[in-house]
Design an enzyme around this catalytic site. Structure first.
Site, PDB file in Angstrom:
ATOM      1  N   ARG A  80      16.843  -8.467  17.616  1.00 26.07           N
ATOM      2  CA  ARG A  80      15.787  -7.456  17.538  1.00 26.07           C
ATOM      3  C   ARG A  80      14.424  -8.101  17.295  1.00 26.07           C
ATOM      4  NH1 ARG A  80      16.935  -2.588  13.576  1.00 26.07           N
ATOM      5  NH2 ARG A  80      16.248  -4.069  11.998  1.00 26.07           N
ATOM      6  N   LYS A 183      10.105  -3.463  15.903  1.00 24.09           N
ATOM      7  CA  LYS A 183       9.920  -3.375  14.450  1.00 24.09           C
ATOM      8  C   LYS A 183       8.625  -4.087  14.074  1.00 24.09           C
ATOM      9  CE  LYS A 183      12.788  -3.283  10.310  1.00 24.09           C
ATOM     10  NZ  LYS A 183      13.139  -1.857  10.282  1.00 24.09           N
ATOM     11  N   GLU A 219      12.772  10.240  14.390  1.00 24.54           N
ATOM     12  CA  GLU A 219      13.298   9.465  13.257  1.00 24.54           C
ATOM     13  C   GLU A 219      12.939  10.104  11.932  1.00 24.54           C
ATOM     14  OE1 GLU A 219      13.732   5.129  13.198  1.00 24.54           O
ATOM     15  OE2 GLU A 219      12.069   5.158  14.615  1.00 24.54           O
TER      16      GLU A 219
HETATM   17  C1  LIG Z   1      14.089  -0.917  10.285  1.00 26.91           C
HETATM   18  C2  LIG Z   1      14.011   0.475  10.803  1.00 26.91           C
HETATM   19  C3  LIG Z   1      15.143   1.305  10.867  1.00 26.91           C
HETATM   20  C4  LIG Z   1      16.481   0.919  10.320  1.00 26.91           C
HETATM   21  O1  LIG Z   1      17.075  -0.123  11.020  1.00 26.91           O
HETATM   22  P1  LIG Z   1      18.282  -0.944  10.369  1.00 26.91           P
HETATM   23  O2  LIG Z   1      18.520  -2.035  11.330  1.00 26.91           O
HETATM   24  O3  LIG Z   1      19.433  -0.030  10.253  1.00 26.91           O
HETATM   25  O4  LIG Z   1      17.807  -1.402   9.040  1.00 26.91           O
HETATM   26  C5  LIG Z   1      14.993   2.566  11.429  1.00 26.91           C
HETATM   27  N1  LIG Z   1      13.802   3.004  11.881  1.00 26.91           N
HETATM   28  C6  LIG Z   1      12.686   2.242  11.812  1.00 26.91           C
HETATM   29  C7  LIG Z   1      11.408   2.775  12.317  1.00 26.91           C
HETATM   30  C8  LIG Z   1      12.753   0.956  11.282  1.00 26.91           C
HETATM   31  O5  LIG Z   1      11.647   0.217  11.218  1.00 26.91           O
END
Ligand SMILES: *Cc1c(COP(=O)(O)O)cnc(C)c1O
Length: 339
Positions: A80, A183, A219
């Site tokens: 990722r 991210k 989300e």
């Molecule tokens: C990090 C994040 C998540 C959760 O991802 P994980 O890999 O399960 O920790 C979900 N939504 C957003 C916007 C994020 O930045």
């Protein structure tokens, strides 16, 4: 090291002994360096500071009953981070470099991995940013990777209990063809108004809807949304959400349990019909949702009618956490023992 009160750790930053760093310069990555400083010296024209050329990751290591340290799905975080780097045109951190740096920083701070049975874990935060100086808008030529760790308590002090969510309609986290699937810090900056608005109104997190029609669920703050309806696990498909590794894992566990998995646009109106709802991410793993309030219309959707998380969310949560702490067989090879 001052004795830490493992059972009452906050979900916050606590200083550890070391962090690791690596710089990409002249077209290649240098050596992994160990630092005992919490500070970095950065050029004031670094693109990470001005133009948001930045991405990060979050993952956890857990100490099992056997005393061994278990790192959960680091390879997915590595992949990722590569996608995020592609998304904002940064140098990519090769999988092997990521792996070596993560294992190194955990081992250097081994004594900060909380004991089994405390509900605490070691949070690992890799950070990648443009550290090269530019004034014109273009990608930097130099990048810095830093990985630090910090011991954290459970995200919610109250434990695995239902939370209240607010549907936000007057600010967006990410645009469909923007950076929502990466991210990157910019998405977090964009989410702060919604987060603070939801907190101010007495809710634990905001729910963001699709930005075009405000009809579908995107989300919950920085966590993915899922719902349970009968024997189905339902989670939104959208161009502006971050693919959660926790969600990916729970989806697999739902399949293992013989549930049907539906990954599709999920309309807000459907909330009425769900038996259970939850938010998932590395920080809290699963937060069962008790209530979702639409701040604009005042409509309230209720789940967990007896005040307790639903049976399927509970089962999924217990299974995943059991695998992470080494108490349940790791059939899918998600865990790396740190030796
Ligand atoms: C990090 C994040 C998540 C959760 O991802 P994980 O890999 O399960 O920790 C979900 N939504 C957003 C916007 C994020 O930045």
């Amino acid at each position: 090291m001052q004795q830490l009160d493992w059972k009452n750790l906050p979900f916050g930053y606590i200083k550890t002994d070391y962090n690791v760093r690596c710089v990409y310069k002249d077209g290649k990555w240098g050596n992994i360096e160990v630092s005992d400083s919490e500070y970095i010296s950065v050029h004031m024209a670094a693109t990470g500071l001005h133009y948001g050329q930045e991405a990060f990751e979050g993952m956890k290591a857990y100490r099992g009953k056997d005393g061994k340290i278990r790192l959960f799905r680091w390879d997915e975080n590595a992949k990722r981070l590569i996608r995020s780097a592609e998304g904002v045109l940064m140098a990519q951190v090769p999988m092997e470099l990521f792996h070596e740096a993560v294992l190194k920083v955990i081992k250097l701070n081994e004594k900060f991995v909380p004991p089994f049975g405390t509900g605490a874990s070691l949070y690992i935060r890799p950070l990648l940013f443009g550290s090269g100086a530019e004034v014109g808008v273009r990608p930097a030529k130099e990048y810095t990777l830093i990985i630090f760790v910090t011991p954290v308590g459970p995200y919610f002090k109250e434990g695995f209990n239902p939370v209240k969510i607010a549907i936000i309609r007057d600010s967006d986290r990410a645009a469909p063809l923007g950076t929502g699937t990466f991210k990157v810090g910019g998405n977090y900056a964009a989410s702060l108004r919604g987060v603070m608005k939801s907190h101010g109104a007495g809710f634990s997190s905001p729910m963001y809807l699709d930005t075009k029609e405000k009809k579908y669920i995107d989300e919950i703050g920085a966590a993915n949304f899922f719902a349970i309806k009968g024997n189905s696990y339902i989670t939104p498909k959208s161009d502006s959400i971050l693919a959660s590794i926790t969600n990916m894992s729970i989806t697999k566990l739902a399949e293992d349990l013989g549930m049907n998995v539906e990954r599709r646009p999920v309309a807000v109106d459907e909330l009425e019909s769900f038996d259970e709802a939850g938010a998932c991410g590395t920080a809290a793993i699963i937060s069962p949702i008790g209530e979702i309030t639409d701040l604009e219309t005042g409509k309230v959707y209720r789940f967990c009618k007896d005040g307790k998380p639903g049976p399927k969310s509970t089962k999924l949560y217990e299974t995943l956490v059991g695998i992470q702490y080494g108490e349940i067989e790791d059939k899918h090879n998600w865990v790396t023992i740190v030796e």
